[in-house]
Structure formats: structure tokens, C-alpha cells
Motif scaffolding. Sequence first.
Motif, short mmCIF file in Angstrom:
data_model
loop_
_atom_site.label_atom_id
_atom_site.label_comp_id
_atom_site.label_asym_id
_atom_site.label_seq_id
_atom_site.Cartn_x
_atom_site.Cartn_y
_atom_site.Cartn_z
N ASN A 90 71.81 46.97 42.10
CA ASN A 90 72.71 46.20 41.24
C ASN A 90 71.92 45.22 40.38
O ASN A 90 70.90 44.67 40.82
CB ASN A 90 73.72 45.39 42.08
N VAL A 91 72.40 45.00 39.17
CA VAL A 91 71.84 43.96 38.31
C VAL A 91 72.98 43.32 37.53
O VAL A 91 73.93 44.00 37.12
CB VAL A 91 70.76 44.53 37.36
N GLU A 92 72.89 42.01 37.37
CA GLU A 92 73.94 41.28 36.64
C GLU A 92 73.29 40.25 35.74
O GLU A 92 72.35 39.56 36.13
CB GLU A 92 74.90 40.61 37.62
N LYS A 150 68.39 35.81 31.99
CA LYS A 150 67.77 36.13 33.27
C LYS A 150 68.72 36.94 34.14
O LYS A 150 69.89 36.59 34.29
CB LYS A 150 67.37 34.84 33.98
N PRO A 151 68.20 38.02 34.74
CA PRO A 151 69.07 38.86 35.56
C PRO A 151 69.08 38.42 37.02
O PRO A 151 68.17 37.74 37.50
CB PRO A 151 68.40 40.23 35.44
N LYS A 152 70.12 38.84 37.70
CA LYS A 152 70.18 38.72 39.15
C LYS A 152 70.23 40.14 39.71
O LYS A 152 71.08 40.93 39.31
CB LYS A 152 71.41 37.93 39.59
N ARG A 153 69.31 40.45 40.61
CA ARG A 153 69.25 41.79 41.19
C ARG A 153 69.47 41.72 42.70
O ARG A 153 69.05 40.77 43.35
CB ARG A 153 67.88 42.44 40.90
N TRP A 154 70.11 42.76 43.22
CA TRP A 154 70.23 42.87 44.66
C TRP A 154 70.44 44.34 45.04
O TRP A 154 70.85 45.16 44.23
CB TRP A 154 71.37 41.99 45.20
N GLY A 155 70.11 44.62 46.28
CA GLY A 155 70.31 45.96 46.80
C GLY A 155 71.46 45.99 47.78
O GLY A 155 71.78 44.98 48.43
N GLY A 156 72.11 47.14 47.90
CA GLY A 156 73.25 47.27 48.81
C GLY A 156 74.49 46.61 48.26
O GLY A 156 74.65 46.42 47.05
N ASN A 157 75.40 46.22 49.16
CA ASN A 157 76.69 45.67 48.74
C ASN A 157 76.71 44.15 48.71
O ASN A 157 77.62 43.56 48.15
CB ASN A 157 77.80 46.17 49.67
N SER A 158 75.72 43.52 49.32
CA SER A 158 75.72 42.05 49.40
C SER A 158 74.80 41.46 48.33
O SER A 158 73.60 41.72 48.31
CB SER A 158 75.25 41.59 50.79
N CYS A 159 75.38 40.64 47.48
CA CYS A 159 74.59 40.03 46.40
C CYS A 159 73.77 38.85 46.89
O CYS A 159 72.99 38.27 46.12
CB CYS A 159 75.51 39.60 45.25
N ASN A 160 73.92 38.46 48.15
CA ASN A 160 73.17 37.33 48.69
C ASN A 160 71.88 37.75 49.38
O ASN A 160 71.14 36.90 49.88
CB ASN A 160 74.05 36.55 49.69
N SER A 161 71.62 39.06 49.43
CA SER A 161 70.42 39.52 50.11
C SER A 161 69.19 39.30 49.24
O SER A 161 69.29 39.24 48.01
CB SER A 161 70.55 41.02 50.45
N ILE A 162 68.04 39.13 49.88
CA ILE A 162 66.78 38.97 49.15
C ILE A 162 66.39 40.32 48.56
O ILE A 162 66.40 41.34 49.25
CB ILE A 162 65.67 38.45 50.08
N PHE A 163 66.03 40.32 47.28
CA PHE A 163 65.76 41.60 46.62
C PHE A 163 64.33 42.05 46.88
O PHE A 163 63.38 41.28 46.72
CB PHE A 163 66.01 41.49 45.11
N ASP A 164 64.20 43.30 47.28
CA ASP A 164 62.90 43.92 47.53
C ASP A 164 62.51 44.72 46.28
O ASP A 164 63.12 45.73 45.95
CB ASP A 164 63.01 44.84 48.75
N TRP A 165 61.46 44.26 45.59
CA TRP A 165 61.06 44.88 44.32
C TRP A 165 60.29 46.19 44.53
O TRP A 165 60.27 47.04 43.63
CB TRP A 165 60.18 43.92 43.52
#
Length: 664
Positions: A107-109, A121-136
Motif C-alpha cells: 500500500n502507498v498513500e 511524501k508517501p506513507k507505505r505499509w505492507g499487509g492490512n495494517s497501516c501502523n506496521s513498520i514498512f520493510d523496504w
Amino acid sequence: MFLSELQVKGFRLFKDPAIVKLHRGLNLLVGENGCGKSSIVDAIRILLNESEFFHRGLREEDFYQASSGGALPTLPISVSGIFSDLDDTQRVEYLTWLTPQFDAKLNVEYQYNVDSRRLLKPKRWGGNSCNSIFDWEPLEDIQCIYLPALRDAERSLRSGRGSRLSRFIINLSADELAQRRKDHKKMPLEDEVYQFNRTAAEQEDIKKANELINSSLKNAVGTIFGQSTRIQFNEPSYERIVEALQIMFSKSVGCTELESFKNLSENSLGYNNLIYIATILAEFEGLKDQYTTPRILLVEELEAHLHPQLQIKLLKYLSQQALDYGIQVIITTHSATLAAVVPIDQIISVHRTTGGALIIPIKDCGIENPAKAFLNRWIDATKSTLLFSKGNIFVEGIAEAILIPKLAEVYLKQYATTHDIEISSLEDAGISVINMNGIYFQYFTQLYNGYTICIPERQEGELKKDYENRIKEFRQKPRFNDNEYTKTLALPIRCAVLTDNDPPCLVETHTDAETGKRSVFRWEQKPTKQEPIEGSNPQLYLLAQLANMTDNCRIFSNLKTFEYDLAIESHYNARLMLEILVEWISTDGAIKATLVHYLDELGKEQDGEPFEVDDAQMALDILHQADKLGKGLFAQLLCERIDSAFIVPLYIAQSIRFILGLED
């Protein structure tokens, strides 16, 4: 593992959430200009942080604008992608992206909140939770390459810092280069260029030029402020050497003679595009071991600068490469040629709506397998225009294909005298007339009708013939019950079918009493508006079924055949048709005399005398002679003579009103 679904909202024309279903291998996005094909491709680039889009950056105008009044955007840009079919290794690598279904979701927003440098500036996250730390790291393992629509292949392949060719070669040798740098050793190519520079510097002309430059520099600024120069080939580092390389071309396949190769500036735009795409595919192949996760190739307007045969050959090659090497290829096109050669299951139709776009994968339209096989065989470069139209009128033959656009112009001009409309032709409305060369409409209507029927199972003990007859009757029902059909996706445009009623011939048998010889006599029936006759066309069951089951499709039929109905509609129509036939019949026989007689009677009628000819028989004779002349030629000749006084038959007028959405 492949990108199976893309969700976009707030990006350019996408006010409402849009879902794009994708599949392995080749995906062909088709649709009219401005429908959102390029925006879908750019949304993938945003999602995957594709290098060129990363350097360009998201801009304020990329946000959905509710109006042009200068108001700031209120909707954020959000893009999500779902990757399916992960193996066990990939599930571990993409653990932080996993959904409960064991798909990987990225996801990216972007909020409309620019900083002092006007950067978003974007906010990226993996999975369904936007509060998780993103693994690049998983994202960096996804290989995504983009080829723009207005690509300059020569410039992209030109030597220089950051060129695609240099990046490719450096990536190929990345492991060896890293190890040699660690061991403080040079690459073999660096040693060779170093020795070459030493040899070149000793060449008389180069040596003399170098001495003169150094002497002039010393004389100009002295020894305190002076510098030294040396003439050589580029910097001796491996990266700089590779950046000086460029691709040359030869018109001979397999050529190895250096003098036969020329600069790309001497090549055609089309062939330079082919070389560019070949370089991209070589990059995919050469670096496949470095990327264990999805490899995605995005191409806008593959057909750019290529003639049709090369378009087809290149597309088939890309399709095969996608299968052989696990590359997901996503292409946008306006080419009817490309749309004709791709299996319909690989086509995704994009349509502009008030809230964005409606994206319809053809494979989700509920097309039955026999119909799918038929469409793959029969959709050619002419018929594939149906994928780019705002509506389609399907006709049986060449005569209708020639005349329907002209008849539509005449009818719309007449219609405009009592209605407020701005459309004057089918072309103005983006409507295509598609010649089927037959009555295969039941296959094409499945693209538009939005339902697929549930075929009943064969009952125990039921004979095969009885079962086939039962299924035939079931298919031809005027309306299906809720449990007899399933709703499906459909192309969101209208489809009108014009087909002949084809009433059967009357058959009479006679047996001679003396000889016992049996004779069979057949008479063509001559229907009229006052006395219509039930037709034998096997497609006529669709008239009621489509009218009851869908708003998108309608079939319209006539009294007998196209030419017959044109002639019987009015004496003015018949006179134009008769004049053409009389001019083109070269012999003065009984047939021509009959046609001349019809014209004479029509002339008397204009003078107020009674018309003493059977209209139906006259229309039948016109039909027969048009057949003998050739329906295509006759249609061309008639098209040149039709004017505003011509009367368009009711079934054609109804089809025009339906396809344009005009009220009765």
C-alpha cells in the motif's frame, strides 16, 4: 508470484475506488483516449517505486480535481496492490506484507500536504495494517521497468552516465565488481583500457597534441597556477568505461564485421524501438537470478513506430517471453491490430465513467467456451474496433456495413427536425458498424449482456439427442428464472444487432397421376407491414431474450432482408434502387423491361395516376437483381444517391435510437 489486483483512488480521474484485475503473463489494456489506461500504468509505477517515476515525483496535478476552480484537492491518493500465488520462500520474504489469505499486499498513500520544497511524501505499509513498520527490502526485490508512450529509443540507448545499457552491464557484473573492489583489484576491462590509453598516448599525433596543449597552458598561467592535461579515453574506472559504450546496429542478422555496424541515429524509429525493447528483455533475462520476486514490464502503446506485421510479431514474442521467464507484461494500446491477435482472456477493457473508470477483464464477462473459441478465431483487425467504441452495431454483411452509417445520417437529420440533438452521425457518437459476414451474433452479445445461463445437467437415462433438444429449447427461452442464470461483468456500452427475418419459402409438392413423378415447387414469400410472416432466422429468439434480460443489447429484425425492406419502405426508395439497376443491366431482356416498367409506373404515380404494381413483388425483384449485381457494389452505388428524402426502415431507425440512447 504476480500482481493480481490493483486498487486506485484519488489519482487523476479516479475519484471513486477502481479495481483492476490482472493475470499472469500478458495483459492488454484497451480503450478510448482519456479512459485511464495510462493512469493505471502510472499507479503501478507509484506502488512499486519505479525508478523513473520516483525521480519525477508525484505532482499536485496528479491528485483528483473535483473542479477546475482552483480548489485544493481533498482526497488522498491511495494505491494498493495484491500479489498472489506466493511460494513458501516468498511467504517468508514477504511476511510483513501477508494478508490472511496468504497474499502479499503493498500500500502507498499520499496526502495533499506539500513541504517547503513542494514535495509530496508517501506513507507505505505492507499487509492490512497501516501502523506496521514498512520493510523496504521486499519492494527493492521487485523488478519493474517502464517504457513510455512517446519513447525516444535512441536517446535511451545513448552512451552516458546512468544510461540503461550501462546500468544493465554494471548489474550483470555487480557481484564480481563488488568482490574486486573489496580485494582492491581492478576489473579486467579496467586494465585493458589502462594499457590502451598508455599505447594511445604514445601515438605521434596524440603525443604532439598533448604536448602543445600543456605548453600553451603553462605559458598562459605559469608553473604556479598551471595544471597538466592528458589525452585518453574517458576515466579508467569500470563504471565510466561502461557508460561510454553504446549499441550499434547492422541490417544483417548474425553479422560480426565491425565495419558493417552503424550508429542508431541512422536507423528507423521503429527498429530502434525494437532494439530498446530487446535490451529490456535481455535485462530481465540477464538479471533473473538477482530477482526472485515479480518482474513486471509496463509498456505504453507498444505499436509506436511499428507497421502492423512488426506489431504482431513483437507482441507474440513478448507473450512468449512472459510465459517462458515469468515476466508479467502490462501493455496499453490503441491498436486494433494488437487487440485482434491477443486471446480475449488477456484483454482488459477500460471505460471512462463520471467517477473514474470501469475496468472489465473480458475473461470475467461469462463467455462460454465455444463462444470464446469463436471470438478468438473471428475477431480480426476490423472487428476488434468493437473494443474501442462507445457502442456497436453488428450487421450481417457488406451491404449493411456500407449503408447503415449513411442511413443513420439521413435518419438523424430527420429526427433533429422534431428533437433537440447535436449528434449528426454514428461517427460523431463513437459508434462502430461491425460486419459479421454471417449471423454469429449470439457469440458477440455475450460480451455485453451481463449474464451467463446455467446449463442443466443431463438426467439419468436421458438420451443424448433428447438432452441436446432440451438444452436447445432452454437456451432459447425468452426469459430465465433467477436460478437459471448468473450475473456477470459486461462491457458497459450498448450493442445493437441488425439481422434479417428470412421467412421460409412456401413448398408445394405435386404428383403426376399418370407417371407418378413427384415435383416440388418453392415460392418466396413476400411479407408486408400489413401481413408480416414469421421468420426462419435461428437468431430471432434473442429478440425477446435480450429485451427481457439486459439493458445493453437489442436485436432488430425486418420483414424479409435488408434490400427488400429498403425497397418496400417507400416508392422513393424503390425508384432510386431501380434507377441503379437499370443503368447497370447491359442487356435489353425481360428483366430490364420489368424494371423499366416499374419506373414508368412510379413516374405515372408522381403525375397523379394510380400505381398499378404490387409493391412486394417489385421489392422482391429489386432484391434479386441486387444479388446478381453484387450486394457490395449495389450498396456503394446506392450510398452515393441516398439523400434526405430517403425513408429509413423502422427496424434500422429503432436500432439507431437504441444505440444512441434516444427516446422513442
